[in-house]
Write a protein that holds these residues in place. Structure first.
Motif, PDB file in Angstrom:
ATOM      1  N   ALA A 107      -3.593  44.145  87.362  1.00 32.12           N
ATOM      2  CA  ALA A 107      -3.782  44.018  88.078  1.00 32.12           C
ATOM      3  C   ALA A 107      -4.870  45.363  88.538  1.00 32.12           C
ATOM      4  O   ALA A 107      -5.487  44.784  90.254  1.00 32.12           O
ATOM      5  N   SER A 108      -5.585  45.756  88.385  1.00 33.96           N
ATOM      6  CA  SER A 108      -7.410  46.336  88.688  1.00 33.96           C
ATOM      7  C   SER A 108      -8.092  45.163  88.702  1.00 33.96           C
ATOM      8  O   SER A 108      -9.271  45.553  89.719  1.00 33.96           O
ATOM      9  N   SER A 109      -8.212  44.222  88.210  1.00 34.59           N
ATOM     10  CA  SER A 109      -8.944  42.960  88.126  1.00 34.59           C
ATOM     11  C   SER A 109      -8.572  42.519  89.112  1.00 34.59           C
ATOM     12  O   SER A 109      -9.411  41.538  90.474  1.00 34.59           O
ATOM     13  N   CYS A 110      -7.015  42.310  89.925  1.00 33.39           N
ATOM     14  CA  CYS A 110      -7.480  41.290  91.379  1.00 33.39           C
ATOM     15  C   CYS A 110      -7.602  42.159  92.308  1.00 33.39           C
ATOM     16  O   CYS A 110      -8.180  41.712  93.257  1.00 33.39           O
ATOM     17  N   LEU A 111      -7.524  43.106  92.133  1.00 27.24           N
ATOM     18  CA  LEU A 111      -7.524  44.438  93.501  1.00 27.24           C
ATOM     19  C   LEU A 111      -9.106  44.426  93.352  1.00 27.24           C
ATOM     20  O   LEU A 111      -9.576  43.812  94.252  1.00 27.24           O
ATOM     21  N   THR A 112     -10.201  44.376  91.971  1.00 29.85           N
ATOM     22  CA  THR A 112     -11.944  44.017  92.482  1.00 29.85           C
ATOM     23  C   THR A 112     -11.813  42.531  92.816  1.00 29.85           C
ATOM     24  O   THR A 112     -12.980  42.601  93.700  1.00 29.85           O
ATOM     25  N   LEU A 113     -11.065  41.600  92.468  1.00 28.12           N
ATOM     26  CA  LEU A 113     -11.727  40.416  92.998  1.00 28.12           C
ATOM     27  C   LEU A 113     -10.708  40.211  94.457  1.00 28.12           C
ATOM     28  O   LEU A 113     -11.942  39.624  95.279  1.00 28.12           O
ATOM     29  N   GLY A 114     -10.098  40.553  95.247  1.00 27.00           N
ATOM     30  CA  GLY A 114      -9.180  40.203  96.242  1.00 27.00           C
ATOM     31  C   GLY A 114     -11.010  41.626  97.136  1.00 27.00           C
ATOM     32  O   GLY A 114     -10.714  40.678  98.713  1.00 27.00           O
ATOM     33  N   GLU A 115     -11.199  42.391  97.043  1.00 23.95           N
ATOM     34  CA  GLU A 115     -12.347  42.989  97.913  1.00 23.95           C
ATOM     35  C   GLU A 115     -13.035  42.772  97.694  1.00 23.95           C
ATOM     36  O   GLU A 115     -14.047  42.208  98.755  1.00 23.95           O
ATOM     37  N   GLY A 116     -13.662  41.291  97.035  1.00 24.45           N
ATOM     38  CA  GLY A 116     -14.944  41.030  96.938  1.00 24.45           C
ATOM     39  C   GLY A 116     -14.836  39.270  98.124  1.00 24.45           C
ATOM     40  O   GLY A 116     -15.660  38.746  97.499  1.00 24.45           O
ATOM     41  N   GLU A 117     -13.667  38.819  98.049  1.00 25.66           N
ATOM     42  CA  GLU A 117     -13.640  37.920  99.181  1.00 25.66           C
ATOM     43  C   GLU A 117     -13.314  37.931 100.258  1.00 25.66           C
ATOM     44  O   GLU A 117     -13.205  38.559 100.729  1.00 25.66           O
TER      45      GLU A 117
END
Length: 181
Positions: free
Chosen positions: A61-71
């Motif tokens: 979940a934290s990886s997805c959040l980090t990935l989403g913020e950088g998109e």
């Protein structure tokens, strides 16, 4: 020290009675305890695996959040952020399920194991009681023989002394008769 005495007495205590029901129930109790202990290990492994899954879900979940913020793409960012929120909720559900499993299954199995150990203790007390009851019965013939030995000796010495006096009296009488005739 008392535990050692108890274990030694359990190991050396032998019941000479034949009670098929008792033997069957004792074997059933031992098998049930062994099975419940194996089940407890499985439940503890299940709980541990669920905790690991919740931890990994949180990391995802934290990886997805980090990935989403950088998109850069807004719709993709929103989808990945929603996936991150969903994974966070899933982690909470998995942790709740882990706690429920531990309290529902784990504690119940531990309680059953405690009940089985109580039944084993009752069977052990039965063995102790039987041994306590049987010990005087085994010693009684020996002690009766030991009590009668002195009596036998007294009777034997009395009968020998009576025989000696009666034998000496007979010879004296016979000798007296011979001398008088």
């Amino acid at each position: 020290m008392k535990n050692v005495e108890t274990m030694v007495s359990k190991a050396t205590a032998r019941i000479n009675e034949v009670d098929e029901w008792y033997e069957d129930k004792q074997q059933h109790i031992l098998e049930l305890e062994e099975t419940l202990k194996k089940l407890l290990v499985v439940v503890e492994n299940l709980v541990g695996n669920r905790r690991d899954l919740a931890t990994k879900t949180n990391a995802f979940a934290s990886s997805c959040l980090t990935l989403g913020e950088g998109e850069d793409n807004v719709s993709l960012r929103r989808a990945v952020t929603k996936l991150s929120e969903l994974e966070n909720k899933l982690e909470v559900v998995q942790l709740e399920q882990t706690d429920n499993d531990m309290f529902t299954f784990g504690e119940t199995v531990k309680d059953y194991i405690a009940l089985i150990q109580s039944a084993k203790a009752a069977f052990d007390e039965r063995v102790k009681t039987f041994s306590t009851w049987e010990a005087p019965r085994r010693l009684w013939p020996r002690s009766a023989r030991q009590r009668t030995r002195p009596l036998r000796r007294v009777k034997l010495t009395k009968s020998l002394s009576v025989k000696r006096t009666s034998n000496s009296g007979k010879t004296g009488l016979k000798g007296a008769k011979r001398t008088s005739s």
